[in-house]
Design a protein around this motif. Structure first.
Motif, short mmCIF file in Angstrom:
data_model
loop_
_atom_site.label_atom_id
_atom_site.label_comp_id
_atom_site.label_asym_id
_atom_site.label_seq_id
_atom_site.Cartn_x
_atom_site.Cartn_y
_atom_site.Cartn_z
N ASP A 183 0.86 -1.19 0.00
CA ASP A 183 0.00 0.00 0.00
C ASP A 183 0.89 1.24 0.00
OD1 ASP A 183 -2.27 1.55 -0.04
OD2 ASP A 183 -3.15 0.66 1.76
N GLU A 198 -5.47 5.90 11.69
CA GLU A 198 -6.06 5.05 10.67
C GLU A 198 -4.98 4.37 9.83
OE1 GLU A 198 -8.47 2.92 8.27
OE2 GLU A 198 -8.96 3.91 10.17
N VAL A 199 -3.89 5.08 9.52
CA VAL A 199 -2.79 4.47 8.78
C VAL A 199 -2.15 3.35 9.59
CG1 VAL A 199 -0.52 4.86 7.76
CG2 VAL A 199 -2.34 6.53 7.42
N ARG A 201 -3.63 1.51 11.77
CA ARG A 201 -4.57 0.38 11.71
C ARG A 201 -4.43 -0.37 10.38
NH1 ARG A 201 -8.43 0.64 15.79
NH2 ARG A 201 -8.55 2.66 16.89
N GLN A 202 -4.24 0.38 9.28
CA GLN A 202 -4.06 -0.25 7.97
C GLN A 202 -2.78 -1.10 7.94
OE1 GLN A 202 -4.27 2.73 4.86
NE2 GLN A 202 -6.07 3.68 5.78
N ALA A 206 -2.44 -5.02 7.19
CA ALA A 206 -1.68 -5.51 6.04
C ALA A 206 -0.52 -6.40 6.45
CB ALA A 206 -1.16 -4.32 5.24
#
Length: 391
Positions: A183, A198-199, A201-202, A206
């Motif tokens: 990503d 939020e990043v 969490r991503q 991943a």
């Protein structure tokens, strides 16, 4: 273009000192980096003046705070060149600020000393670039990460030219050598905590092998804090960066930074005589505040300028640039020279891992200094594979 008569008038005026500009941001989103640039510049000027200056004249700085605003950089650079009898500026911490002042620097045939790492793909006869370009940091970092941490990379950066270009180069190198970008995310330079969270969490979802971060300033520091708060173990999924150095690890919290990785030409744990001298002066002047590549590169370029000025004995831009190509400085990171082909510094790449105390252990360094290749003419990693070489 500045006329010869105007430049001669400036050279003959202010005989009490050599007027120079200092233009960094001590407030705003890049205040931490800009302040370190400022302190390194101050230390070098004070050392040079304590030794009698250059040709019997002291350096006479005019300093402004550009407040992390490219428009303010442009305005203040114009003010220096038009109103303050300045023809040499030490300044700018980001590519956006450098791009903002470059037109006025070239218009008045002045000389900008730019000490930040940057994405390359630029040359100006009116700029001396003393920070690393991608063939002196990004390539080695990509090789190290692919060899030691895995194939799956998550890229996150601030949304301006340096992060986007750095991530483009990293993507190309990783994919060229069998890796995968899982990503690629961009945030505002001063991103809000919720967006950073939020990043994180991503990333947790991943599960990449490594995160390559080109976030800057306050947002970058908050990102490192949230990373640990959300339970990601840096020993398993480290954040690799070109910018997170000793000053900011102490602002983040050293205990949160262990196992993260940086690629830089200078770490303050270098066991070199030039670094021992630098750190002794730094601590005498600034106490416990850690020195980093931001302060060290700013320090280096002022000393290089003074050596060149001692040869020219005037501030004519063309003569100074010619002289800069003929001098070298025994800097904290080793002997420093400027490549006459492109006005960029010849540097030794190094990769280091952060300790829980916020300092860095160097785990790899180049066998010798590497000539800058700002346009990546010799694109690819073949000559930079690490071959098991250790520091």
């Amino acid at each position: 273009m500045q006329s010869n008569s105007r430049q001669s008038a400036r050279q003959s005026g202010a005989e009490a000192g050599w007027r120079v500009g200092v233009l960094y941001s001590r407030t705003g989103v890049t205040a931490a980096t800009g302040s370190e640039h400022f302190y390194g510049t101050v230390l070098a000027i004070e050392e040079i003046n304590a030794a009698g200056g250059v040709d019997g004249r002291l350096l006479d700085p005019v300093a402004y705070d550009a407040r992390s605003d490219p428009d303010e950089y442009h305005r203040l650079a114009s003010r220096m060149l038009q109103d303050d009898d300045v023809t040499v500026i030490f300044g700018c911490s980001t590519s956006s600020s450098r791009k903002a002042v470059l037109p006025v620097i070239e218009r008045y045939n002045a000389l900008l000393w730019y000490c930040s790492i940057y994405e390359g793909f630029e040359y100006s006869p009116n700029v001396i670039y003393t920070g690393a370009v991608p063939n002196q940091n990004s390539m080695q970092l990509a090789a190290y990460l692919l060899r030691n941490h895995g194939q799956r990379f998550f890229l996150v950066g601030a949304d301006y030219i340096y992060p986007r270009e750095s991530n483009r180069i990293m993507r190309d190198m990783v994919e060229q050598h069998g890796g995968e970008i899982v990503d690629e995310v961009y945030l505002p330079s001063d991103a809000e905590p919720d967006a950073l969270d939020e990043v994180v969490r991503q990333i947790n979802a991943a599960q990449p092998d490594v995160v390559f971060s080109t976030l800057i300033g306050r947002g970058a520091r908050k990102f490192y804090q949230l990373y640990r708060e959300r339970g990601i173990d840096p020993a398993r999924i480290p954040i690799a960066s070109l910018t997170m150095t000793e000053g900011e690890t102490h602002m983040i919290g050293p205990e949160l930074c262990g196992s993260h990785i940086v690629s830089a030409s200078y770490l303050n744990t270098l066991n070199l005589d030039g670094n021992k001298r630098f750190l002794k002066s730094w601590r005498a002047r600034f106490g416990d505040q850690p020195a980093s590549m931001w302060s060290e590169m700013a320090y280096n370029q002022v000393h290089l300028f003074a050596l060149a000025l001692a040869r020219t004995k005037n501030l004519d831009t063309a003569k100074l640039v010619e002289s800069i190509h003929e001098v070298e400085f025994d800097s904290p990171e080793g002997v420093l020279r400027i490549d006459p082909e492109n006005n960029h510094a010849i540097l030794t790449p190094r990769i280091a891992v952060c300790r829980p105390d916020g300092a860095f252990d160097i785990v790899w360094e180049g066998r010798s200094p590497i000539k800058p290749d700002p346009y990546l003419i010799s694109y690819g990693l073949a000559e930079f594979w690490l071959d098991g070489e250790q520091a």
